[in-house]
Design an enzyme around this catalytic site. Structure first.
Site, PDB file in Angstrom:
ATOM      1  N   ASP A 269       2.092  -2.791  -3.194  1.00  0.00           N
ATOM      2  CA  ASP A 269       1.457  -2.017  -4.574  1.00  0.00           C
ATOM      3  C   ASP A 269       0.905  -2.823  -5.278  1.00  0.00           C
ATOM      4  O   ASP A 269       1.331  -3.193  -6.142  1.00  0.00           O
ATOM      5  CB  ASP A 269       2.489  -0.900  -4.422  1.00  0.00           C
ATOM      6  CG  ASP A 269       2.072   0.633  -5.195  1.00  0.00           C
ATOM      7  OD1 ASP A 269       1.147   0.965  -5.096  1.00  0.00           O
ATOM      8  OD2 ASP A 269       2.237   0.495  -6.270  1.00  0.00           O
TER       9      ASP A 269
ATOM     10  N   GLU B 235      -3.039  -4.229  -1.923  1.00  0.00           N
ATOM     11  CA  GLU B 235      -4.120  -3.505  -2.911  1.00  0.00           C
ATOM     12  C   GLU B 235      -4.317  -4.149  -4.477  1.00  0.00           C
ATOM     13  O   GLU B 235      -3.512  -4.129  -5.073  1.00  0.00           O
ATOM     14  CB  GLU B 235      -3.018  -2.200  -3.102  1.00  0.00           C
ATOM     15  CG  GLU B 235      -3.960  -1.121  -4.149  1.00  0.00           C
ATOM     16  CD  GLU B 235      -2.941   0.075  -4.532  1.00  0.00           C
ATOM     17  OE1 GLU B 235      -3.653   0.750  -4.548  1.00  0.00           O
ATOM     18  OE2 GLU B 235      -1.879  -0.288  -5.365  1.00  0.00           O
TER      19      GLU B 235
END
Length: 491
Positions: free
Chosen positions: A357, A394
């Protein structure tokens, strides 16, 4: 608001009668609580603490520890590592720490010995019935309401020959899911006592096989704080970790401290038997301790200057994650913790891969500047223990750093956000969308058509946990998540 302790050199009420006990010299490695013959070796990092206490609890709900062990700063300290051997202690032991030192936010130091602290390397976390995030923010002893660590022996599980699957990335179809949300509702068909748990997911494996997927990507399963949410709300998604080694207690259908660990491994083993890989959505960019008004639960109370990126004004946290703080990932101690966490989940928990993330935060140095060769990311990329493990980035952060198509490393794959936008544009019938979609379907050569990258490094996805639901993606011009209780501001 966060308040300095009344007297950082005085033990909290109820914990002042330190019992010496028959302890011995410990070992600085491994970090955490290691089960060894005759007892447990405890080791923890804190460079600036003046004193440290190990607290042993009989149960997570106890208002005070049953034993307080002062860790001798001379006999039980090796440079910044505090270590001690405690005989007679075994698995399931509930424990925590108190760290003493100055409370000097102007210099980035936030010791508060009235707070019980988690072990950063703790493999298990227990949550008392009266857990209080507010109590971890305010003045006063929070022993009765604090999360605590639990001793886990990761080698005591029978894997029955199970190993990670290592499917080829180019042939992978990954299904993102939320462990609790996937089986929480009665219509899931999962037995009542297992709904919303790791065990509940096992009961849905036949359904997953029917979908034709090759892997599941679980929304964050690291222990997080349910109370890290707007007033009156509960944290559902889990993007607020406080332990990078312990599975979330709330996804456990069993009633013991080690339940989440063994239940998680049962789930992995069952999915592997069905030829389905297990990937974790991991959050190494921030923690639930938040901004200066946040609670002291672990890292802040042990070594604030080490674990977080601070502003030039050391009383403030740099926020590249949009959550109040940013982990100082390229500090050697923090980078090692991240790598150790990944190794643990791969070697001891048999996870097949990780989706990182807001991983662009991990490209920043201690001042927030972009590093051309961030050590932590290269360490992950080149680590022999992680060879063959899926690594998905990401490749952006909440402060505008966008690295899709230019992310570092040879092993990393990237979430292709442009592909998501191109699919939505095509389905809406936007002018000029056919050519853009065609480019995405052949591997986005406009992004990856250069010598440093290749088409296989693109992870093509249509939608995810952020923003639009799959239905809304093709139904509305703007997302409609009004029912989430946050005025449609999520994602």
């Amino acid at each position: 608001m966060s308040v300095a302790p009344v007297d950082p050199t005085t033990a909290p009420k109820g914990a002042s009668s330190t019992q010496p006990g028959p302890t011995g010299t410990g070992q600085s490695s491994p970090l955490g609580a290691a089960v060894v013959p005759g007892g447990v070796n405890f080791s923890i990092y804190s460079r600036d603490a003046s004193d440290l206490e190990l607290l042993l609890f009989d149960r997570e709900n106890d208002p005070q520890p049953s034993r307080v062990i002062k860790i001798d700063r001379i006999k039980n300290r090796t440079y910044p590592y505090w270590d001690i051997f405690v005989p007679g202690v075994n698995v399931w032991q509930v424990y925590g720490y108190r760290a003493y030192g100055p409370f000097d936010p102007a210099n980035g130091v936030r010791f508060d010995p009235s707070k019980v602290l988690l072990d950063p390397y703790g493999r298990g976390v227990v949550v008392p019935h009266k857990y209080s995030r507010d109590a971890a923010r305010m003045i006063g002893d929070n022993a009765a309401t604090a999360m605590k660590s639990a001793v886990v022996d990761p080698h005591s599980y029978d894997w029955e020959g199970d190993t990670p699957l290592q499917h080829r990335s180019a042939h992978s179809i990954i299904y993102e899911m939320h462990v609790r949300g996937f089986t929480r509702h009665p219509t899931s068909g999962v037995s009542d006592q297992k709904r919303g748990s790791f065990a509940g997911l096992i009961e849905k494996i036949s359904y997953l096989k029917q979908l034709g997927i090759t892997g599941v990507e679980l929304s964050p399963v690291f222990q997080f704080d349910n109370q890290d949410a707007p007033p009156g709300q509960t944290n559902y998604w889990g993007y607020s970790p406080i332990s990078f080694f312990a599975p979330h207690q709330g996804y456990n259908s069993r009633q013991n401290p080690l339940g989440p660990v063994d239940e998680f491994r049962d789930m992995v083993k069952a999915l592997h038997r069905a030829d389905i890989e297990v990937l974790l959505d991991v959050v190494f960019n921030h923690t639930t301790e938040g901004d200066p008004r946040g609670p002291t639960i672990c890292f802040r109370g042990l070594d604030n200057n080490t674990y977080y990126i601070l502003e030039r004004d050391r009383s403030r946290y740099a926020d590249y994650s949009g959550t109040g703080n940013s982990l100082n990932a390229n500090h050697p101690v923090v980078g090692r913790m991240i790598l150790d966490s990944l190794r643990y989940w791969m070697e001891e928990m048999h996870v097949d891969g990780f989706r990182f993330d807001l991983v662009a935060v991990l490209e920043r140095d201690e001042w927030g500047n972009l590093l051309p060769n961030p050590p932590v990311l290269w360490d992950i990329d080149s680590d022999p223990c992680l060879a063959g493990t899926k690594l998905i980035a990401e490749a952006w952060d909440a402060a505008g750093l966008y690295q899709v198509g230019s992310f570092i490393g040879d092993s990393w794959k990237e979430w292709n956000g442009r592909f998501r936008d191109e699919v939505r544009s095509f389905l809406r019938g936007d002018d000029g969308s056919v050519g853009a979609l065609a480019d995405g379907l052949v591997g986005s050569p406009q992004i990856y058509g250069h010598k440093e990258r290749e088409a296989e490094q693109s992870v093509n996805f249509v939608t995810c946990h952020d923003g639009f639901t799959l239905n809304d993606l093709v139904s509305y011009n703007r997302k409609h998540n009004e029912m989430n209780g946050e005025d449609n501001r999520d994602g």
